[in-house]
Design an enzyme around this catalytic site. Sequence first.
Site, short mmCIF file in Angstrom:
data_model
loop_
_atom_site.label_atom_id
_atom_site.label_comp_id
_atom_site.label_asym_id
_atom_site.label_seq_id
_atom_site.Cartn_x
_atom_site.Cartn_y
_atom_site.Cartn_z
CB THR A 1 75.01 16.19 54.75
OG1 THR A 1 74.68 17.27 53.86
CG2 THR A 1 73.72 15.61 55.33
CB CYS A 2 79.70 16.84 52.79
SG CYS A 2 78.80 16.05 51.43
CD GLU B 1 76.13 5.67 52.59
OE1 GLU B 1 75.27 5.34 51.76
OE2 GLU B 1 75.87 6.40 53.58
#
Length: 429
Positions: free
Chosen positions: A56-57, A202
């Site tokens: 993820t980030c 998202e």
Amino acid sequence: MQLLAVGLNHTTAPVSLREKVAFPADQLGQAVASARSWYGRSDATTYTDEAAILSTCNRTELYAASNLPGGVNEAIDITAHFLADYHKLPYAELRPYLYALPQDNAVRHAFRVASGLDSMVLGEPQILGQMKDAVRQAEAAGGLGTYLHQMFQRTFAVAKEVRSTTEIGAHSVSMAAASVRLSQRIFDKISEQNVLFIGAGEMIELSATHFAAQNPKSVTIANRTLERGQTLAHRFNGKAIRLADLPDQLASYDIVISSTASSLPIIGLGMVERAIKARRHKPMFMVDLAVPRDIEAEIGRLDDVFLYTVDDLGSFVQTGVENRQAAVAQAEAIIETRVRSFMHWIDARAVVPVIQDLHESSETMRMIELERARKLLAKGEDIDAVLEALSKGLTAKFLHGPQQALNNAQGDERARLAALLPQLFRTKR
């Protein structure tokens, strides 16, 4: 078999390094296969039967169920070499930033991550969906076996329990909300600003929702696929443009929020310099929520640009943490209970091969005695006598091994067996 979690996150590594080891969502399956292959190389003493990658980030983590004769330090080295090789980075650049968590610590970490306790935004819900996506891709790639499958199923159950029985997610400030708060430091009225969102995922949807609540002057969605951009733009009474239109239209926007899955920057220094010149040096507020970054870091040095990354937003998203400490304590207590339960299951799995061997050995003995009884019956022997012989034969065979072990043992070993056998056979002694 041991469980292991190895990786780096927002607390151990800056975004400048995290973006280099991020895995695009469409490459996770391939990466899982590569990881399993790498661990199984002939020059590695560690072999992994199961693997999953969460990217993820804010984190890149590899979960594995492996044989680890070399211990945790070897596992870190092998994983660091895999990440460096896969992303074509120097090994020495990664190694200091990695953490490795074996066994119950790996399980506890997975439970905490899914529950939002290890997130930059305490209690944020997006990480659970991201972990579920990672697990689905690992399963499709053949990376999940008995151990990781069970661990992740329990991980999701724990996350659901934590979120439904505690206030861990209450009053949290999301990255999207923090972006709005930061922009209000630059512009008094968002209602007078033109806002551009780059991407249509998202995170952009969440950001657009927060900004829309401030009634901006205009909303534009820039996306590689125009149709998808139009669908999202319609929700906010905005318009959509293609990414290819950015160089010509960037100067029209006061606020730029970007979050795409691109592996390369979308907005470069030259593009922004031209936009600032066209704006006659009117300030531009930019937030890069992507990892790898969408906006070149050098842009942040421009006098009229206020550029923030996910790491820069960290201090803003801590609002309300103090008020949620009781919820954190409740969540940690739930997690500890569930970790103990899972490790009990792991310990029970360790004796499964022994139980299987006992069943196979007993079945062999049973078949031998059964065949002997059938032959006697075929000869016309008395059925009661045959059954008596069958029962005695089975008893003798079942007890032969334990009796022989006890008779052959000496000293402390004999005393240990003498104390153990009554427990195993549930005798009175």
